[in-house]
Scaffold this active site. Structure first.
Site, mmCIF file in Angstrom:
data_model
loop_
_atom_site.group_PDB
_atom_site.id
_atom_site.type_symbol
_atom_site.label_atom_id
_atom_site.label_comp_id
_atom_site.label_asym_id
_atom_site.label_seq_id
_atom_site.Cartn_x
_atom_site.Cartn_y
_atom_site.Cartn_z
ATOM 1 N N LYS A 206 0.833 -1.195 0.000
ATOM 2 C CA LYS A 206 0.000 0.000 0.000
ATOM 3 C C LYS A 206 0.880 1.263 0.000
ATOM 4 O O LYS A 206 0.626 2.224 -0.723
ATOM 5 C CB LYS A 206 -0.873 -0.006 1.255
ATOM 6 C CG LYS A 206 -2.280 0.446 1.005
ATOM 7 C CD LYS A 206 -3.090 0.216 2.260
ATOM 8 C CE LYS A 206 -4.479 0.755 2.081
ATOM 9 N NZ LYS A 206 -5.262 0.685 3.305
ATOM 10 N N LEU B 170 -33.467 10.411 5.817
ATOM 11 C CA LEU B 170 -34.805 9.822 5.838
ATOM 12 C C LEU B 170 -35.143 9.294 4.448
ATOM 13 O O LEU B 170 -36.308 9.257 4.070
ATOM 14 C CB LEU B 170 -35.844 10.860 6.281
ATOM 15 C CG LEU B 170 -35.911 11.186 7.770
ATOM 16 C CD1 LEU B 170 -36.996 12.225 8.054
ATOM 17 C CD2 LEU B 170 -36.178 9.931 8.622
ATOM 18 N N GLY C 21 -35.116 2.958 1.413
ATOM 19 C CA GLY C 21 -34.341 2.216 0.413
ATOM 20 C C GLY C 21 -34.304 0.741 0.730
ATOM 21 O O GLY C 21 -35.272 0.185 1.270
ATOM 22 N N CYS D 161 -19.518 0.984 8.287
ATOM 23 C CA CYS D 161 -19.701 1.691 9.572
ATOM 24 C C CYS D 161 -20.997 1.360 10.291
ATOM 25 O O CYS D 161 -20.971 0.823 11.393
ATOM 26 C CB CYS D 161 -19.595 3.192 9.330
ATOM 27 S SG CYS D 161 -18.029 3.640 8.593
ATOM 28 N N LYS E 282 -21.579 -2.307 11.591
ATOM 29 C CA LYS E 282 -20.590 -2.637 12.635
ATOM 30 C C LYS E 282 -20.819 -1.788 13.894
ATOM 31 O O LYS E 282 -20.800 -2.311 15.011
ATOM 32 C CB LYS E 282 -19.204 -2.369 12.044
ATOM 33 C CG LYS E 282 -18.076 -2.223 13.018
ATOM 34 C CD LYS E 282 -16.757 -2.003 12.302
ATOM 35 C CE LYS E 282 -16.453 -0.565 11.947
ATOM 36 N NZ LYS E 282 -15.989 0.312 13.002
ATOM 37 N N LYS F 48 -23.411 2.433 -1.427
ATOM 38 C CA LYS F 48 -24.128 3.688 -1.669
ATOM 39 C C LYS F 48 -23.453 4.360 -2.857
ATOM 40 O O LYS F 48 -22.390 3.905 -3.315
ATOM 41 C CB LYS F 48 -24.082 4.600 -0.448
ATOM 42 C CG LYS F 48 -22.683 5.063 -0.098
ATOM 43 C CD LYS F 48 -22.734 6.168 0.927
ATOM 44 C CE LYS F 48 -21.361 6.787 1.112
ATOM 45 N NZ LYS F 48 -21.378 7.940 1.984
ATOM 46 N N ARG G 184 -18.442 -3.137 0.965
ATOM 47 C CA ARG G 184 -18.571 -3.845 2.248
ATOM 48 C C ARG G 184 -19.999 -3.739 2.767
ATOM 49 O O ARG G 184 -20.580 -2.654 2.783
ATOM 50 C CB ARG G 184 -17.574 -3.271 3.263
ATOM 51 C CG ARG G 184 -16.150 -3.725 2.969
ATOM 52 C CD ARG G 184 -15.163 -3.097 3.920
ATOM 53 N NE ARG G 184 -14.992 -1.675 3.631
ATOM 54 C CZ ARG G 184 -14.229 -0.869 4.357
ATOM 55 N NH1 ARG G 184 -13.595 -1.323 5.423
ATOM 56 N NH2 ARG G 184 -14.101 0.405 4.032
HETATM 57 C C1 UGA Z 1 -21.438 6.891 7.949
HETATM 58 C C2 UGA Z 1 -21.826 8.221 8.615
HETATM 59 O O1 UGA Z 1 -22.786 8.903 7.803
HETATM 60 C C3 UGA Z 1 -20.605 9.123 8.812
HETATM 61 O O2 UGA Z 1 -20.989 10.306 9.530
HETATM 62 C C4 UGA Z 1 -19.555 8.340 9.624
HETATM 63 O O3 UGA Z 1 -18.380 9.121 9.801
HETATM 64 C C5 UGA Z 1 -19.201 7.050 8.894
HETATM 65 O O4 UGA Z 1 -20.408 6.253 8.733
HETATM 66 C C6 UGA Z 1 -18.193 6.305 9.738
HETATM 67 O O5 UGA Z 1 -18.514 5.976 10.886
HETATM 68 O O6 UGA Z 1 -17.045 6.163 9.302
HETATM 69 P P1 UGA Z 1 -20.894 6.112 5.423
HETATM 70 O O7 UGA Z 1 -20.939 4.718 5.974
HETATM 71 O O8 UGA Z 1 -19.759 6.522 4.567
HETATM 72 O O9 UGA Z 1 -20.939 7.188 6.635
HETATM 73 O O10 UGA Z 1 -22.208 6.328 4.549
HETATM 74 P P2 UGA Z 1 -23.631 7.027 4.702
HETATM 75 O O11 UGA Z 1 -23.743 8.114 3.723
HETATM 76 O O12 UGA Z 1 -23.921 7.365 6.101
HETATM 77 O O13 UGA Z 1 -24.591 5.824 4.237
HETATM 78 C C7 UGA Z 1 -24.649 4.601 4.979
HETATM 79 C C8 UGA Z 1 -25.710 3.704 4.394
HETATM 80 O O14 UGA Z 1 -27.014 4.210 4.664
HETATM 81 C C9 UGA Z 1 -25.649 3.531 2.862
HETATM 82 O O15 UGA Z 1 -25.896 2.172 2.559
HETATM 83 C C10 UGA Z 1 -26.757 4.418 2.353
HETATM 84 O O16 UGA Z 1 -27.269 3.999 1.114
HETATM 85 C C11 UGA Z 1 -27.784 4.271 3.466
HETATM 86 N N1 UGA Z 1 -28.698 5.429 3.580
HETATM 87 C C12 UGA Z 1 -28.234 6.647 3.932
HETATM 88 C C13 UGA Z 1 -30.063 5.227 3.387
HETATM 89 O O17 UGA Z 1 -30.520 4.100 3.082
HETATM 90 N N2 UGA Z 1 -30.908 6.296 3.545
HETATM 91 C C14 UGA Z 1 -30.467 7.528 3.901
HETATM 92 O O18 UGA Z 1 -31.295 8.458 4.021
HETATM 93 C C15 UGA Z 1 -29.094 7.725 4.084
#
Ligand code: UGA
Length: 468
Positions: free
Chosen positions: A35, A269, A272, A279, A282, A339, A346
């Site tokens: 890496k 909100l 989906g 994240c 876990k 997403k 993952r």
């Molecule tokens: C999430 C948190 O949003 C971050 O604030 C945090 O820092 C991060 O985890 C972490 O702990 O490292 P992330 O996992 O990158 O970020 O992605 P998100 O944008 O939060 O989406 C998570 C999942 O929720 C995705 O599968 C997304 O499609 C889903 N989602 C999100 C929904 O189904 N509906 C929503 O309204 C928002």
């Protein structure tokens, strides 16, 4: 300031590149020699907007890479720990990487340093890090342990880091708090935003960001509670969507009505196929375990997880009820990442659904703008990977939208219509207006909204994902 960042995953790499952009000298440490070689040779290991620009701006200047943690700690005043905390079989966070990092750092503490947890860790981890460093013979006057949780999202990591809603600094003394305030000063005093090469401001940012100082334990809890609450919001709206399906209401209208209450807010909100990623799944489980260890049964979180799992199953049933039999059907799949905006698969609900459809005997033609290489390694030869939406849709019995990539929300519907064998779209992300889809000749199914048909056939009410 001279900073070491340990771990070059999403958080470490983004944090390291951003600290360099704020004017600090950063050593990014990883124990994966391959890496490091890739980073040194100019490769960008993850799909993250603005990361290539920041790496090429600072690589070899304010940002260097090293495999020697003890030496990097010796050369730095602050060490950010951003290593993985993967789940154990029991759902707890595995802190063995954090512990071994603490041990290695100890050898480099020959002057005052602040050790900062950036990984998502259970409350009390900072106390353990402190104990480990003391056990390795370090003078207690020479270091403090602080918590500075990271709230960045994959795909928008750089702008989330540089334009945060808030910066949380958890310290149990003024000295480490002062050091962390200094590190973030270019953001909190606004000088970064006026600088020539500043990464452009995203729409929603309100400037300058607030820095919130708390105890170390509170900061550790803020991170777990934030992720758990966001996951809860998603499961809540998915549960509401299921009720909408039973009664023929429209969840998007419900979200609009609910989300305009400023106490609730419209974000996170979006109904989906459930949350995924490295994240939320876990961290919800880890927070549940932490609470249990502390004597509190956080059953609400069990329900968040249950609804999330069920949401995928409901979508499978929706596909079945739309297409009847699945064996031998060719299905176009848009999106494999967990997403939009990332190549990360993952815990991706899209991967789970593709695997379930393969088990049912369907043939899959998939397209994702960034995640195909990673998906190929997991899904193997059972899936035909294509180069565009329209190629995926060619001669397919139906199209499934599984990831909320921006480009999937603006498809050329007329062209799509000509590619599909049957004009059926099953949208797991509610990217389209059902009436528009019907007017373009599609039978359109989505989440928490009545299905739409081109000939205006009355919409069947769906109960438990099955037609009543
Ligand atoms: C999430 C948190 O949003 C971050 O604030 C945090 O820092 C991060 O985890 C972490 O702990 O490292 P992330 O996992 O990158 O970020 O992605 P998100 O944008 O939060 O989406 C998570 C999942 O929720 C995705 O599968 C997304 O499609 C889903 N989602 C999100 C929904 O189904 N509906 C929503 O309204 C928002």
């Amino acid at each position: 300031m001279r900073i070491a960042v340990v771990g070059s995953g999403y958080v470490g790499l983004v944090a390291g590149a951003c600290f360099a952009d704020l004017g600090h000298d950063v050593i990014l440490v990883d124990n994966d020699a391959q890496k490091l070689a890739a980073l040194n040779s100019g490769e960008v290991p993850i799909h993250e907007k603005f990361l290539p620009e920041l790496l090429s701006r600072h690589r070899g200047k304010r940002l260097t890479f090293s495999g020697d943690l003890t030496e990097a700690a010796r050369l730095s005043s602050v060490v950010f720990v951003a290593v993985g905390t993967p789940p154990t079989e029991r759902g707890e966070a595995d802190l063995s990487y954090v512990e071994s990092v603490a041990r290695e750092i100890s050898g480099g503490i020959d002057s005052y340093k602040v050790i900062v947890e950036k990984s998502t860790v259970p409350v009390y981890t900072s106390e353990w890090v402190r104990k480990i460093i003391l056990r390795n013979g370090v003078d207690p006057e020479l270091f403090d342990v602080a918590s500075n949780p990271e709230f960045l999202r994959e795909g928008t990591g750089i702008t989330d880091f540089l334009y945060p809603d808030r910066i949380v600094v958890g310290c149990d003394g003024e000295r480490p708090a002062q050091v962390l305030r200094e590190i973030y000063a270019p953001l909190t005093d606004g000088t970064y935003y006026k600088s020539a090469g500043a990464i452009p401001q995203p729409d929603r940012a309100s400037l300058p960001p607030r820095l919130i100082t708390t105890s170390t334990k509170s900061a550790e809890l803020i991170k777990h509670a934030s992720n758990a609450f966001l996951a809860l919001k998603i499961s809540f709206i998915n549960a509401v969507a299921s009720v909408c399906e039973s009664v023929g209401a429209d969840v998007n209208q419900v979200v609009h009505g609910v989300g305009t209450d400023s106490r609730i807010g419209p974000r996170f909100l979006n109904p989906g196929i459930g949350y995924g990623g490295s994240c939320f799944p876990k961290d919800v489980m880890a927070f549940r375990s932490v609470a249990r260890e502390c004597g509190y049964e956080f059953r609400l979180l069990d329900e968040v997880v249950r609804i999330n799992d069920e949401q995928r199953q409901r979508f499978m049933r929706k596909i079945q009820s739309a297409l009847w039999t699945l064996r031998g059907k060719t299905l176009a799949v848009l999106g494999l990442a967990f997403k939009g905006g990332t190549d990360d698969i993952r815990e991706s609900p899209a991967i789970f659904l593709v695997q379930s459809l393969l088990q049912e005997g369907s043939k899959i033609r998939a397209y994702d703008p960034a995640a195909m290489d990673r998906a190929r390694a997991v899904l193997g030869s059972g899936v035909t990977f294509t180069n565009s939406t329209y190629e995926a849709a060619h001669d397919a019995d139906a199209l499934l939208i599984l990831t909320e990539w921006e480009e999937f929300a603006s498809l050329d519907l007329a062209r799509l219509r000509t590619q599909l064998r049957y004009p059926i779209v099953i949208d797991g992300r509610n990217l389209y207006d059902p009436e528009v889809m019907a007017s373009q000749g599609f039978t359109y199914y989505s989440i928490g909204r009545p299905a739409a048909h081109p000939d205006g056939i009355p919409t069947p009410v769906v109960k438990n994902g099955k037609k009543a």
